[in-house]
Design an enzyme around this catalytic site. Structure first.
Site, mmCIF file in Angstrom:
data_model
loop_
_atom_site.group_PDB
_atom_site.id
_atom_site.type_symbol
_atom_site.label_atom_id
_atom_site.label_comp_id
_atom_site.label_asym_id
_atom_site.label_seq_id
_atom_site.Cartn_x
_atom_site.Cartn_y
_atom_site.Cartn_z
ATOM 1 N N ASP A 31 -40.404 64.383 60.274
ATOM 2 C CA ASP A 31 -40.897 63.450 61.375
ATOM 3 C C ASP A 31 -40.569 64.807 62.118
ATOM 4 O OD1 ASP A 31 -41.642 62.526 63.893
ATOM 5 O OD2 ASP A 31 -40.330 61.031 63.917
ATOM 6 N N ASN A 33 -41.589 65.615 65.316
ATOM 7 C CA ASN A 33 -40.873 65.063 67.587
ATOM 8 C C ASN A 33 -40.575 63.435 67.437
ATOM 9 O OD1 ASN A 33 -42.935 63.397 66.551
ATOM 10 N ND2 ASN A 33 -44.620 64.017 68.037
ATOM 11 N N ASP A 35 -40.403 61.143 66.700
ATOM 12 C CA ASP A 35 -41.617 59.378 67.171
ATOM 13 C C ASP A 35 -41.774 58.143 66.233
ATOM 14 O OD1 ASP A 35 -43.130 60.484 65.509
ATOM 15 O OD2 ASP A 35 -45.181 60.355 66.559
ATOM 16 N N ASP A 39 -45.419 63.934 60.274
ATOM 17 C CA ASP A 39 -46.084 64.704 60.782
ATOM 18 C C ASP A 39 -47.027 66.817 60.143
ATOM 19 O OD1 ASP A 39 -44.783 66.785 62.353
ATOM 20 O OD2 ASP A 39 -43.904 64.127 63.276
ATOM 21 N N ASP A 212 -60.648 59.710 47.826
ATOM 22 C CA ASP A 212 -60.519 58.365 47.818
ATOM 23 C C ASP A 212 -61.951 57.609 46.992
ATOM 24 O OD1 ASP A 212 -58.768 56.430 49.031
ATOM 25 O OD2 ASP A 212 -60.345 55.939 49.818
ATOM 26 N N GLU A 271 -60.086 59.969 42.320
ATOM 27 C CA GLU A 271 -59.533 58.686 42.653
ATOM 28 C C GLU A 271 -60.277 57.454 41.938
ATOM 29 O OE1 GLU A 271 -57.008 54.807 44.077
ATOM 30 O OE2 GLU A 271 -59.205 56.078 44.790
HETATM 31 C C1 NOJ Z 1 -57.158 54.566 47.721
HETATM 32 C C2 NOJ Z 1 -56.321 54.289 48.652
HETATM 33 O O1 NOJ Z 1 -55.468 55.675 48.054
HETATM 34 C C3 NOJ Z 1 -55.689 53.236 48.888
HETATM 35 O O2 NOJ Z 1 -54.742 53.488 50.066
HETATM 36 C C4 NOJ Z 1 -56.565 52.621 49.450
HETATM 37 O O3 NOJ Z 1 -56.239 51.964 50.768
HETATM 38 C C5 NOJ Z 1 -57.701 52.440 49.428
HETATM 39 N N1 NOJ Z 1 -58.011 53.749 48.756
HETATM 40 C C6 NOJ Z 1 -59.137 52.305 50.496
HETATM 41 O O4 NOJ Z 1 -59.412 53.312 50.810
HETATM 42 CA CA CA Z 2 -43.995 62.342 64.341
#
Ligand code: NOJ
Ligand code: CA
Length: 533
Positions: A31, A33, A35, A39, A212, A271
């Site tokens: 991080d 900054n 918060d 980032d 994804d 994935e």
């Molecule tokens: C797989 C991702 O790695 C996971 O974190 C996410 O919740 C689901 N796909 C839905 O996008």
């Molecule tokens: Ca941050």
């Protein structure tokens, strides 16, 4: 003609075939900054750490504009950086710095669903039933009198129905949270938009995408019922009408053509939850994606014969399509492997995790490392409910898969929270146990897990027999695996006792020291070692 005769018989070796790729979970890495949220600038400042670890590339989880209903996997604008994580300039600078350090950058792309705040979904909701803006998603009338029942029996991966009813009575499909409506990949507009998004990031210099839910974009014709409950438990063991449909491969072929139209071997990694290694291998055929995570290996119990079997079927399946296997032990969706292997017994889990890492790095193919595994971090199991953010926690009805415990911000230095993560706090509380596990505490300590990873990655670069290439099994006693790579032997003892074997060679590295005499070698309990031959 003469030229053709001198053409090499083997395909050129792509960098990705044996790359070590370090997964950065953006909000938990560093991080800049104060918060309490990691980032892009924080990552950029810490990239030398990743380069010195010996990785070839980083994979960054989504940092796009998002209401963060699912840790950024609910994207509202695929071309914008969420202000939480920085700006587009920060992304640009991060990519440039990574390249200067010799690291490639893979970003996450989320094509199965958008955020419910995406301009397309807002337009769809604002429109009348049956209108064209709804064509980009899956809107359907309900069943039963008055349409008060969902259109089919599909369940969300996060629990509950996969359908949510809108104010006008139509239902929309979301395989994940209701804030993540599924896109309709029968719509040509969806294809065009994602081609354009991929180009946007490729033009900015990224070296590839982690895709994804790469198995989910195409749904079976007519959205048929499944006829069974607890569907989340079926994922990965059977083809479902919403997962691993054959039609997804056409999308990946299109993306491969797009990736190949850029220089520098840009890659796609899937994935994909497929029911068998053979079906998983379909995603890495020569005209599709480059890699697909081997979740069977991740899910394999700590057992020599089970590991032997998974390694065999994985190598055979990917080998049949000419692709390498992509090994992985942990990521931001599963309990960290120290805890999977050892439960409450941290010392046991760590012993096994260190050994598993050496095994994984000795296998042919590419490897992903999830941030913090190089520190031996355990799953944080005692997070207070009010700190939790994983949507599966709120919808789970007792289902498994709470994912906050593997997403706790990294401990870098010092002896109290936030352990150098930033100057403020950390978005999930770090446990006291992180004190001895910081990068600072482990650096220079030859017994530390961090130094084990550094040494193993350095050796992997040095030894031509590791990475991509042939592997064979050598005779081994029960509970032990002995595998041969050119010039290297790897021994894994999965038993809880010392095991005597012959003399495998000259010791290169070990997760726990073996006892070596001129005649015999005694492997420590739950350990792995590499030997030069
Ligand atoms: C797989 C991702 O790695 C996971 O974190 C996410 O919740 C689901 N796909 C839905 O996008
Ligand atoms: Ca941050």
């Amino acid at each position: 003609m003469a030229q053709e005769l001198t053409t090499p018989q083997t395909a050129p070796r792509g960098w990705w075939r044996d790359a070590v790729i370090y997964q950065v979970y953006v909000r938990s890495f560093a991080d800049s900054n104060g918060d309490g949220i990691g980032d892009l600038r924080g990552i950029r400042e810490r990239l030398p750490y990743v380069a010195q670890l010996g990785a070839d590339a980083v994979w960054l989880t989504p940092f796009y504009a998002s209401p963060q209903a699912d840790g950024g996997y609910d994207v509202a604008d695929y071309r914008a950086v969420d202000p939480l994580f920085g700006s587009l300039d920060d992304a640009r600078e991060l990519i440039t710095t990574a390249h200067t350090l010799g690291l490639r950058v893979i970003t996450d792309i989320v094509p199965n669903h958008t955020s419910d705040q995406h301009v397309w979904f807002r337009a769809a909701l604002a429109e009348r039933q049956g209108g064209p803006a709804r064509e980009r998603y899956h809107f359907r009338p309900g069943r039963g009198a008055g349409g008060q029942l969902p259109p089919n029996d599909w369940e969300s991966v996060f629990g509950g129905s996969a359908w949510t009813r809108t104010a006008d009575g139509d239902w929309y499909l979301h395989l994940f949270a209701p804030e993540q409506p599924d896109l309709n990949w029968d719509s040509p507009e969806v294809h065009e938009e994602f081609d354009s998004i991929l180009r946007f990031w490729l033009d900015l210099g990224v070296d590839g995408f982690r895709i994804d839910v790469a198995h989910g974009m195409v749904k079976a014709e007519g959205l048929p019922d499944i006829g069974a409950r607890e569907q989340a438990r079926m994922i990965g063991s059977q083809v479902l009408p919403f997962f691993d449909q054959d039609g997804v491969h056409e999308i990946h072929r299109g993306w491969r053509r797009l990736l190949d139209s850029y220089d520098g071997e840009r890659v796609g990694v899937a994935e994909a939850w497929a029911p068998s290694p053979e079906r998983l291998a379909l995603y890495v055929r020569p005209d599709e994606l480059h890699q697909a995570f081997n979740f069977q290996f991740l899910n394999c119990p700590w057992d020599a014969s089970a590991m032997h079997a998974v390694i065999d079927v994985s190598l055979a399946a990917t080998g049949s399509v000419g692709a390498p296997t992509t090994w992985v032990l942990s990521n931001h969706d599963v309990a960290r492997h120290v805890t999977r292997y050892g439960g409450d017994d941290y010392a046991l889990g760590l012993r096994r995790a260190r050994a598993a890492a050496l095994l994984m790095l000795a296998l042919p193919g590419s490897t992903y490392i999830y941030q913090g595994e190089e520190l031996g971090l355990p799953e944080v199991t005692d997070l207070p409910d009010e700190a939790r953010q994983d949507p599966s926690f709120f919808r789970s009805d007792g289902q498994e898969g709470l994912r906050d415990g593997c997403r706790v911000p990294l401990p870098w230095s010092g002896d109290q929270a936030p352990y150098g993560f930033g100057s403020g706090g950390s978005w999930l509380p770090q446990p006291d146990g992180f004190k001895g596990l910081t990068v600072e505490a482990q650096t220079g300590d030859p017994r530390s897990t961090l130094e084990l990873y550094r040494a193993a990655l350095a050796l992997r670069r040095e030894l031509p027999g590791l990475g991509d290439g042939p592997m064979s099994w050598l005779p081994a006693p029960d509970g032990v695996l002995v595998l041969g790579r050119p010039g290297v032997v790897c021994t894994l003892n999965t038993t809880g006792r010392a095991v005597e074997i012959g003399t495998p060679g000259r010791l290169l590295i070990a997760s726990a020291p073996p006892a070596v005499s001129s005649a015999t070698t005694t492997l420590s309990a739950d350990s792995c070692a590499w030997w030069a031959i």
